[in-house]
Design a protein around this motif. Structure first.
Motif, PDB file in Angstrom:
ATOM      1  N   MET A  74      36.183  35.343  34.066  1.00  0.00           N
ATOM      2  CA  MET A  74      35.759  35.395  35.433  1.00  0.00           C
ATOM      3  C   MET A  74      36.837  36.116  36.231  1.00  0.00           C
ATOM      4  O   MET A  74      38.000  35.778  36.163  1.00  0.00           O
ATOM      5  CB  MET A  74      35.564  33.969  35.929  1.00  0.00           C
ATOM      6  CG  MET A  74      35.381  33.901  37.387  1.00  0.00           C
ATOM      7  SD  MET A  74      35.244  32.205  37.836  1.00  0.00           S
ATOM      8  CE  MET A  74      33.688  32.205  38.542  1.00  0.00           C
ATOM      9  N   MET A  75      36.439  37.040  36.943  1.00  0.00           N
ATOM     10  CA  MET A  75      37.338  37.854  37.720  1.00  0.00           C
ATOM     11  C   MET A  75      37.067  37.657  39.206  1.00  0.00           C
ATOM     12  O   MET A  75      35.932  37.583  39.634  1.00  0.00           O
ATOM     13  CB  MET A  75      37.147  39.318  37.338  1.00  0.00           C
ATOM     14  CG  MET A  75      38.272  40.175  37.763  1.00  0.00           C
ATOM     15  SD  MET A  75      38.038  41.821  37.181  1.00  0.00           S
ATOM     16  CE  MET A  75      39.018  41.780  35.739  1.00  0.00           C
ATOM     17  N   VAL A  76      38.147  37.553  39.961  1.00  0.00           N
ATOM     18  CA  VAL A  76      38.023  37.357  41.400  1.00  0.00           C
ATOM     19  C   VAL A  76      38.330  38.673  42.072  1.00  0.00           C
ATOM     20  O   VAL A  76      39.341  39.295  41.788  1.00  0.00           O
ATOM     21  CB  VAL A  76      39.000  36.263  41.892  1.00  0.00           C
ATOM     22  CG1 VAL A  76      38.911  36.113  43.391  1.00  0.00           C
ATOM     23  CG2 VAL A  76      38.726  34.957  41.196  1.00  0.00           C
ATOM     24  N   LYS A  77      37.450  39.061  42.947  1.00  0.00           N
ATOM     25  CA  LYS A  77      37.662  40.303  43.679  1.00  0.00           C
ATOM     26  C   LYS A  77      38.082  39.986  45.091  1.00  0.00           C
ATOM     27  O   LYS A  77      37.551  39.102  45.733  1.00  0.00           O
ATOM     28  CB  LYS A  77      36.378  41.116  43.730  1.00  0.00           C
ATOM     29  CG  LYS A  77      36.156  41.982  42.566  1.00  0.00           C
ATOM     30  CD  LYS A  77      34.975  42.862  42.856  1.00  0.00           C
ATOM     31  CE  LYS A  77      35.103  44.133  42.087  1.00  0.00           C
ATOM     32  NZ  LYS A  77      34.028  45.022  42.320  1.00  0.00           N
TER      33      LYS A  77
END
Length: 156
Positions: A1-4
């Protein structure tokens, strides 16, 4: 999961709390060094005074009384040693560490032992907040100097 993170969102915050916290930590470390140094210096002064008192008590030897008694007894009586210590403490006056007192004075045929104590308090603190009891022990031993008795030519 990547947070932008949106590039257009401005960063908000303040480092003043971090700066105040680090300055406070630095002050506490500095105070700790000063307080431990002050207590150590008072401990050294208490030990030096105790050693000085042991030597003063041992120096109160009354050779004529000792030699007349034939030896085997304490060279310095407890009373004479106590008087020598009291006279020296009076002569020192205000140069004595705070709350300095002699806990034990022992004399025997070998020498004198002195135990003393005093109380130290870190600087800038009230005396009741963090007292540190300092103890010191010192002994002075009598040593024969090898004195000889010369006889006359007749063997007398």
């Amino acid at each position: 999961m990547m947070v932008k993170v949106s590039p257009s969102a401005p960063e908000r915050g303040s480092i003043s709390l971090l700066t105040i916290g680090m300055a406070l930590a630095l002050l506490l470390v500095g105070y700790g060094i000063v307080a431990s140094s002050a207590i150590h210096l008072q401990r050294v002064a208490t030990q030096a005074l105790t050693e000085d008192l042991a030597v003063r008590a041992a120096a109160a030897v009354d050779e004529t009384t000792y030699l007349a008694a034939g030896g085997g007894m304490p060279i310095v009586s407890a009373e004479v040693a106590q008087e020598a210590l009291a006279a020296h403490l009076v002569a020192l006056g205000d140069d004595i560490p705070p709350d300095f007192h002699i806990v034990m004075l022992h004399t025997d045929a070998n020498g004198v032992q002195v135990r003393a104590a005093s109380t130290a308090t870190p600087p800038f603190l009230p005396e009741f907040l963090w007292p540190v009891e300092l103890k010191a022990h010192a002994a002075a031993t009598f040593v024969a100097t090898g004195a000889t008795v010369e006889r006359d030519a007749k063997g007398g």
